[in-house]
Motif scaffolding. Structure first.
Motif, mmCIF file in Angstrom:
data_model
loop_
_atom_site.group_PDB
_atom_site.id
_atom_site.type_symbol
_atom_site.label_atom_id
_atom_site.label_comp_id
_atom_site.label_asym_id
_atom_site.label_seq_id
_atom_site.Cartn_x
_atom_site.Cartn_y
_atom_site.Cartn_z
ATOM 1 N N ILE A 179 0.494 -3.314 -7.551
ATOM 2 C CA ILE A 179 -0.279 -4.075 -6.254
ATOM 3 C C ILE A 179 -1.305 -5.024 -6.899
ATOM 4 O O ILE A 179 -1.776 -4.896 -7.772
ATOM 5 C CB ILE A 179 -1.043 -3.083 -5.254
ATOM 6 N N ASP A 180 -1.385 -6.228 -6.098
ATOM 7 C CA ASP A 180 -2.193 -7.221 -6.534
ATOM 8 C C ASP A 180 -3.764 -7.075 -5.911
ATOM 9 O O ASP A 180 -4.432 -8.027 -6.091
ATOM 10 C CB ASP A 180 -1.628 -8.780 -5.938
ATOM 11 N N ASP A 181 -4.213 -6.083 -5.415
ATOM 12 C CA ASP A 181 -5.379 -5.787 -4.946
ATOM 13 C C ASP A 181 -5.950 -4.649 -5.235
ATOM 14 O O ASP A 181 -5.534 -3.513 -5.035
ATOM 15 C CB ASP A 181 -5.350 -5.827 -3.370
ATOM 16 N N PRO A 182 -6.920 -4.606 -5.924
ATOM 17 C CA PRO A 182 -7.665 -3.307 -6.385
ATOM 18 C C PRO A 182 -8.137 -2.492 -5.493
ATOM 19 O O PRO A 182 -8.068 -1.247 -5.670
ATOM 20 C CB PRO A 182 -8.911 -3.961 -7.414
ATOM 21 N N SER A 183 -8.504 -2.834 -4.413
ATOM 22 C CA SER A 183 -9.125 -1.893 -3.240
ATOM 23 C C SER A 183 -8.020 -1.138 -2.715
ATOM 24 O O SER A 183 -8.287 -0.037 -2.467
ATOM 25 C CB SER A 183 -9.743 -2.864 -2.185
ATOM 26 N N ILE A 184 -6.905 -1.608 -2.681
ATOM 27 C CA ILE A 184 -5.497 -1.005 -2.263
ATOM 28 C C ILE A 184 -5.170 0.233 -3.341
ATOM 29 O O ILE A 184 -5.133 1.268 -3.040
ATOM 30 C CB ILE A 184 -4.509 -1.822 -1.803
ATOM 31 N N ALA A 185 -5.111 -0.183 -4.506
ATOM 32 C CA ALA A 185 -5.003 0.678 -5.687
ATOM 33 C C ALA A 185 -6.180 1.975 -5.500
ATOM 34 O O ALA A 185 -5.703 3.081 -5.898
ATOM 35 C CB ALA A 185 -5.045 -0.068 -6.925
ATOM 36 N N ALA A 186 -7.521 1.676 -5.246
ATOM 37 C CA ALA A 186 -8.229 2.666 -5.321
ATOM 38 C C ALA A 186 -8.178 3.578 -4.220
ATOM 39 O O ALA A 186 -8.578 4.654 -4.526
ATOM 40 C CB ALA A 186 -9.715 2.071 -4.943
ATOM 41 N N PRO A 242 0.839 -1.344 0.061
ATOM 42 C CA PRO A 242 -0.015 -0.253 0.070
ATOM 43 C C PRO A 242 0.846 1.255 -0.090
ATOM 44 O O PRO A 242 2.105 1.350 0.276
ATOM 45 C CB PRO A 242 -0.718 -0.202 1.383
ATOM 46 N N ALA A 243 0.436 2.371 -0.645
ATOM 47 C CA ALA A 243 0.900 3.627 -0.318
ATOM 48 C C ALA A 243 0.149 4.645 0.301
ATOM 49 O O ALA A 243 -0.646 5.423 -0.221
ATOM 50 C CB ALA A 243 1.172 4.045 -1.942
ATOM 51 N N PHE A 244 0.305 4.798 1.813
ATOM 52 C CA PHE A 244 1.232 3.828 2.662
ATOM 53 C C PHE A 244 0.289 3.502 3.837
ATOM 54 O O PHE A 244 -0.706 4.130 3.949
ATOM 55 C CB PHE A 244 2.394 4.740 3.117
#
Length: 545
Positions: free
Chosen positions: A318-325, A295-297
């Motif tokens: 990242i492998d998780d679209p929710s984290i990218a969002a 995550p960032a961050f």
């Protein structure tokens, strides 16, 4: 309406008789066959009455790993699944068992650990009467910390639900799922379910990766921030190659549960804390920050100001679209980390850059009358094989570990990404079961150990050669160190943080394990060397100030 003629009636009967019937088996056998096909013949559990029907005529090719409390069960399964790179199968007891396990289900969710959890339910025929030990809303209880949950409408649908649960658990981002199974379902007949090939990897978008590659190539002073998904995806070698190509400074992301880069490497620059202002300070001077498998961050306390240094740009894989969002700024590619980094290696052709500044080494810790955690971990680093596996849960000692106990190889470090205690002591048991040829060192704080001390019994009963090291400072030191963030002064009393009089040698003995206490720094080296050579589990209680 007219009656059918005798001829047509005979034809109807003949057609019915000639239709082959589907093969039948029991729900129990259909599920066991699926588990064999999925490579899940180790079952972690603590059985209750509603789970017993699954274990009737328990097959010889399966192993049941007993934990003495449900949180311990899930912690063991978490370590096992991560080390095996396959979903673990867990069997819990109705609502009470799932409730006991919820802390480590939350951690499995944060760890992105694939796990198929079955929870017993009372027999369908008595569910309308709110029977003793039933789960009122079985599918809702573990939410939102499972990817999917189901109580099949019919007993015959249980094998299909188990198959679907496995495929969902293994799809990235991986995680736990739950299937509630009424006790009388296991003996019902059903059609067998054949295992299928279901892809679990999504390749990141090529155009977004090309944008990231261009930004990295154009950077003057790039920094990589490595998260747990790097090691989860097996991308250690590819990330090392990409970092070396870019001469990038490499940091470990805040609260990362895995190691993703050799911490003795020339490019390694240290660990980011979970505080916005400190992250910005440490990344100052870098113009492109690449959050890679992270995550960032991740923040732990309220912060203010920008998320990046002035003039810096964020890119993320990242492998998780929710984290990218929820990333506050930057460009994010979503998909499998290893596949994405391989594509970036094909796309990236940076100009030659200067190396980043060297990380300042920690000063050598010297022995003192009251041993320091730094001296203890420095000694462990000197004694242990660098390929041994550290499973850690000692929050107050973690910053010290970062300086004095470096991780040098892929898959040699596991901890919880959640911050929830009670995970790593049982997780060490699971990792030892999955990797029987490697030395496992459970590095646990005294406070953390008491959340899941029952894991010692399973380790002793299975004779797993785990060295449990208790960093014993007789208090919740992480809370005492954290108190200043909330306005406490050093002289202010802090209630509920002292832990006097815990006797870990007696606790080890009570779980059928040998223990030794170390107070004198002069003896620590020899004690650790002997403990790490032990073919059976042993607990070492290191008294530190």
């Amino acid at each position: 309406m007219t009656a059918p003629s005798p001829v047509s009636a005979r034809a109807t009967i003949s057609a019915t008789e000639s239709t082959p019937s589907a093969p039948q088996t029991t729900v129990r056998e259909a599920v066991l066959d699926l588990l064999r096909a999925f490579g899940m013949t180790t079952i972690f559990g603590n059985p209750g009455s509603t789970e017993l029907p699954l274990f009737l005529d328990f097959p010889d090719d399966f192993e049941y790993v007993l934990g003495l409390q449900e949180a311990v069960v899930v912690g063991m399964a978490d370590g096992y699944a991560q080390a095996k790179r396959n979903a673990a199968f867990v069997n819990l007891h109705s609502a009470a068992g799932v409730g006991n396990a919820m802390g480590n289900i939350f951690t499995a969710h944060k760890n992105r650990t694939p796990m198929v959890i079955t929870a017993g339910q009372q027999a369908r025929s008595i569910l309308p009467f709110d029977p003793f030990l039933f789960s009122n809303q079985a599918t809702e209880l573990p939410k939102p910390y499972v990817k999917w949950s189901c109580e099949p409408a019919r007993a015959e649908d249980v094998p299909l639900a188990i198959a679907r649960a496995y495929y969902i658990a293994m799809q990235e981002p991986q995680g736990p799922v739950l299937v509630s199974v009424p006790a009388d379902d296991w003996a019902r007949t059903c059609e067998p379910v054949a295992p299928r090939v279901v892809s679990s990897v999504v390749r990141p978008d090529a155009a977004v990766l090309a944008t990231i590659a261009h930004k990295l190539d154009a950077a003057q002073r790039p920094a990589f921030v490595i998260g747990a998904a790097v090691d989860r995806s097996g991308a250690w070698d590819e990330v090392l190659q990409l970092a070396e190509r870019h001469n990038a400074a490499v940091f470990v992301a805040p609260m990362s549960g895995r190691c993703g880069f050799p911490e003795d490497h020339r490019l390694f620059s240290g660990f980011l804390p979970a505080m916005r202002e400190k992250i910005v300070s440490l990344l100052n001077g870098h113009d492109v920050v690449f959050a890679l498998g992270a995550p960032a961050f991740t923040y732990h306390v309220e912060g203010f100001g920008p998320h990046l240094p002035e003039g810096a740009e964020l890119v993320q894989l990242i492998d998780d679209p929710s984290i990218a969002a929820w990333a506050p700024v930057g460009t994010s590619a979503v998909g499998n980390i290893k596949a994405g980094v391989r594509d970036l290696l094909d796309l990236s052709q940076p100009a030659q850059r200067d190396l980043p500044p060297l990380r300042v080494p920690a000063p050598r810790a010297e022995p003192t009358p009251v041993m320091s955690a730094a001296f203890a971990l420095q000694t462990l680093a000197e004694v242990r094989d660098a390929h041994s596996i550290i499973v850690e849960e000692s929050p107050s000692a973690r910053p010290v570990m970062h300086r004095y106990l470096p991780m040098l190889h892929s898959e040699t470090f596991y901890t919880m990404c959640s911050g929830g205690l009670g995970h790593s002591m049982p997780a060490a048991v699971g990792v030892a079961l999955a990797k029987p040829d490697q030395k496992i060192i459970a590095l646990i704080g005294d406070g953390s150990a008491m959340y899941s001390i029952q894991a010692l019994w399973t380790a002793a009963r299975l004779r797993l050669p785990i060295t449990f090291i208790i960093i014993n400072n007789r208090r919740y030191a992480a809370l005492q160190e954290f108190a200043s963030t909330f306005g406490f002064k050093p002289e202010d009393p802090l209630v509920g943080t002292a832990l006097p009089d815990l006797d870990f040698i007696a606790l080890a003995r009570g779980h059928a394990m040998r223990g030794v206490r170390v107070e004198d720094p002069a003896t620590l080296h020899d004690v650790l060397r002997e403990a790490l050579a032990s073919p059976e589990p042993i607990l070492v209680d290191i008294q530190v100030g």
